[in-house]
Design a protein around this motif. Structure first.
Motif, PDB file in Angstrom:
ATOM      1  N   ARG A  89       0.825  -1.225   0.253  1.00  0.00           N
ATOM      2  CA  ARG A  89       0.153   0.149  -0.243  1.00  0.00           C
ATOM      3  C   ARG A  89       1.316   1.379   0.399  1.00  0.00           C
ATOM      4  O   ARG A  89       2.421   1.373   0.995  1.00  0.00           O
ATOM      5  N   ILE A  90       0.248   2.061  -0.643  1.00  0.00           N
ATOM      6  CA  ILE A  90       1.275   3.237  -1.194  1.00  0.00           C
ATOM      7  C   ILE A  90       0.458   4.886  -0.313  1.00  0.00           C
ATOM      8  O   ILE A  90      -0.863   4.241  -1.049  1.00  0.00           O
ATOM      9  N   PRO A  91       0.913   4.838   0.423  1.00  0.00           N
ATOM     10  CA  PRO A  91       0.462   5.683   1.213  1.00  0.00           C
ATOM     11  C   PRO A  91       0.047   7.350   0.776  1.00  0.00           C
ATOM     12  O   PRO A  91       0.611   7.793   0.213  1.00  0.00           O
ATOM     13  N   VAL A  92      -0.870   7.736   1.308  1.00  0.00           N
ATOM     14  CA  VAL A  92      -1.743   9.294   0.284  1.00  0.00           C
ATOM     15  C   VAL A  92      -1.177  10.020   1.046  1.00  0.00           C
ATOM     16  O   VAL A  92      -1.205  10.219   2.593  1.00  0.00           O
ATOM     17  N   THR A  93      -0.388  10.765   0.208  1.00  0.00           N
ATOM     18  CA  THR A  93       0.311  12.031   0.821  1.00  0.00           C
ATOM     19  C   THR A  93       0.029  13.488  -0.176  1.00  0.00           C
ATOM     20  O   THR A  93      -0.223  13.098  -1.263  1.00  0.00           O
ATOM     21  N   ARG A  94       0.176  14.590   0.722  1.00  0.00           N
ATOM     22  CA  ARG A  94      -0.002  15.574  -0.129  1.00  0.00           C
ATOM     23  C   ARG A  94       1.087  15.736  -1.035  1.00  0.00           C
ATOM     24  O   ARG A  94       0.814  16.089  -3.173  1.00  0.00           O
ATOM     25  N   ARG A  95       2.202  15.203  -0.978  1.00  0.00           N
ATOM     26  CA  ARG A  95       3.216  15.263  -2.350  1.00  0.00           C
ATOM     27  C   ARG A  95       3.115  14.242  -3.371  1.00  0.00           C
ATOM     28  O   ARG A  95       3.108  14.578  -3.978  1.00  0.00           O
ATOM     29  N   GLY A  96       3.133  13.063  -2.506  1.00  0.00           N
ATOM     30  CA  GLY A  96       2.812  12.067  -4.087  1.00  0.00           C
ATOM     31  C   GLY A  96       1.383  12.703  -4.558  1.00  0.00           C
ATOM     32  O   GLY A  96       1.173  11.853  -5.895  1.00  0.00           O
ATOM     33  N   ALA A 119       1.931  14.733 -12.092  1.00  0.00           N
ATOM     34  CA  ALA A 119       3.078  15.562 -12.669  1.00  0.00           C
ATOM     35  C   ALA A 119       2.249  17.466 -11.748  1.00  0.00           C
ATOM     36  O   ALA A 119       2.693  18.227 -13.359  1.00  0.00           O
ATOM     37  N   TYR A 120       2.032  17.904 -10.489  1.00  0.00           N
ATOM     38  CA  TYR A 120       2.119  19.389 -10.536  1.00  0.00           C
ATOM     39  C   TYR A 120       0.927  19.454 -11.483  1.00  0.00           C
ATOM     40  O   TYR A 120       0.884  20.924 -11.694  1.00  0.00           O
ATOM     41  N   ALA A 146      -0.223  24.968 -13.340  1.00  0.00           N
ATOM     42  CA  ALA A 146       0.074  24.161 -12.303  1.00  0.00           C
ATOM     43  C   ALA A 146      -0.487  24.318 -10.938  1.00  0.00           C
ATOM     44  O   ALA A 146      -1.310  25.029 -10.921  1.00  0.00           O
ATOM     45  N   ALA A 147      -0.319  23.659 -10.509  1.00  0.00           N
ATOM     46  CA  ALA A 147      -1.180  23.481  -9.324  1.00  0.00           C
ATOM     47  C   ALA A 147      -0.083  22.966  -7.799  1.00  0.00           C
ATOM     48  O   ALA A 147       0.964  23.116  -7.814  1.00  0.00           O
ATOM     49  N   SER A 148      -0.706  23.983  -6.871  1.00  0.00           N
ATOM     50  CA  SER A 148       0.102  24.099  -6.031  1.00  0.00           C
ATOM     51  C   SER A 148      -0.706  23.381  -4.366  1.00  0.00           C
ATOM     52  O   SER A 148      -0.243  23.599  -3.196  1.00  0.00           O
ATOM     53  N   THR A 149      -2.080  23.025  -4.360  1.00  0.00           N
ATOM     54  CA  THR A 149      -3.093  22.161  -3.680  1.00  0.00           C
ATOM     55  C   THR A 149      -3.704  21.281  -3.838  1.00  0.00           C
ATOM     56  O   THR A 149      -3.245  20.209  -5.304  1.00  0.00           O
ATOM     57  N   ILE A 150      -3.875  20.658  -2.715  1.00  0.00           N
ATOM     58  CA  ILE A 150      -4.367  19.441  -3.490  1.00  0.00           C
ATOM     59  C   ILE A 150      -6.535  19.453  -2.937  1.00  0.00           C
ATOM     60  O   ILE A 150      -6.739  20.517  -2.529  1.00  0.00           O
ATOM     61  N   ASP A 151      -6.708  18.797  -4.191  1.00  0.00           N
ATOM     62  CA  ASP A 151      -8.563  18.962  -4.071  1.00  0.00           C
ATOM     63  C   ASP A 151      -9.383  17.670  -3.439  1.00  0.00           C
ATOM     64  O   ASP A 151      -8.622  17.020  -3.921  1.00  0.00           O
ATOM     65  N   HIS A 152     -10.109  17.684  -2.653  1.00  0.00           N
ATOM     66  CA  HIS A 152     -10.919  16.609  -2.628  1.00  0.00           C
ATOM     67  C   HIS A 152     -12.110  17.055  -3.718  1.00  0.00           C
ATOM     68  O   HIS A 152     -13.336  17.563  -3.455  1.00  0.00           O
ATOM     69  N   ALA A 174      -4.671  17.267  -7.576  1.00  0.00           N
ATOM     70  CA  ALA A 174      -4.006  18.552  -8.039  1.00  0.00           C
ATOM     71  C   ALA A 174      -4.616  19.174  -8.110  1.00  0.00           C
ATOM     72  O   ALA A 174      -5.266  19.378  -9.390  1.00  0.00           O
ATOM     73  N   CYS A 175      -4.146  19.988  -8.068  1.00  0.00           N
ATOM     74  CA  CYS A 175      -5.931  21.422  -8.086  1.00  0.00           C
ATOM     75  C   CYS A 175      -4.665  23.290  -7.973  1.00  0.00           C
ATOM     76  O   CYS A 175      -4.141  23.152  -6.875  1.00  0.00           O
ATOM     77  N   CYS A 176      -5.064  23.892  -8.867  1.00  0.00           N
ATOM     78  CA  CYS A 176      -4.638  25.181  -8.661  1.00  0.00           C
ATOM     79  C   CYS A 176      -5.492  26.087  -7.163  1.00  0.00           C
ATOM     80  O   CYS A 176      -6.118  25.663  -7.679  1.00  0.00           O
ATOM     81  N   LEU A 177      -4.938  27.224  -7.397  1.00  0.00           N
ATOM     82  CA  LEU A 177      -5.153  27.984  -5.707  1.00  0.00           C
ATOM     83  C   LEU A 177      -6.363  28.348  -6.262  1.00  0.00           C
ATOM     84  O   LEU A 177      -7.554  28.440  -5.344  1.00  0.00           O
TER      85      LEU A 177
END
Length: 165
Positions: free
Chosen positions: A67-74, A80-81, A89-95, A112-115
């Motif tokens: 299992r690969i843990p879910v992380t913001r960086r992941g 691909a940002y 270009a994305a700098s945040t994550i979105d649910h 991945a989501c832009c601000l």
């Protein structure tokens, strides 16, 4: 200096330090299949090549459900940002399904989501906004995700990592 460790079946297992790889070779637990052209390492009884890729002499059973843990960086790296809504270009994550509506912190629900898109979307679903996802979020796969340290791969590792992809 790092060394790629292959299982006896030649699938990538890990990236270890040069010293750890040399200990495995000296204890006859692994053999060197790719080495540096630099001068060898001299031991008390013999000399050893500087290992770049080693293969274990015995097969190590690896749990199939790594299992690969879910992380913001992941999540950002998997996408691909790039924003899944506008491709900028994305700098945040979105649910995708907001947490307030029962959305989980899972590979399938995070993107991945832009601000700008994240702020505009707020507490809505993409369907409510009339937006379409450019890519479908799913758990990452491949050796870059299961074998740590392959992001900065040595060129001599490529043939062995390509077999497992």
């Amino acid at each position: 200096m790092r060394t790629l460790v292959l299982n006896a079946g030649y699938e990538p297992l890990a990236v270890v330090s040069f010293k750890r790889a040399l200990v495995l070779v000296m204890n006859d637990k692994a053999t060197v299949i790719e080495h540096d052209e630099d001068e060898p390492i001299w031991g008390t009884r013999s000399s050893y090549d500087r290992p770049a890729v080693i293969v274990l002499t015995r097969y190590v059973r690896v749990p199939t459900a790594r299992r690969i843990p879910v992380t913001r960086r992941g999540v950002l790296r998997r996408d691909a940002y790039r924003c899944v809504y506008c491709c900028k270009a994305a700098s945040t994550i979105d649910h995708i399904l907001p947490r307030s509506r029962g959305g989980a912190d899972s590979w399938e629900n995070l993107a991945a989501c832009c601000l700008r898109c994240n702020n505009v979307k707020g507490d809505h679903t993409p369907q409510e906004m009339g937006w379409e996802l450019q890519t479908t979020p799913r758990p990452p796969h491949g050796t870059a995700w299961t074998v740590r340290g392959t992001e900065r791969a040595d060129p001599r590792w490529e043939p062995y990592l390509a077999l497992a992809a």
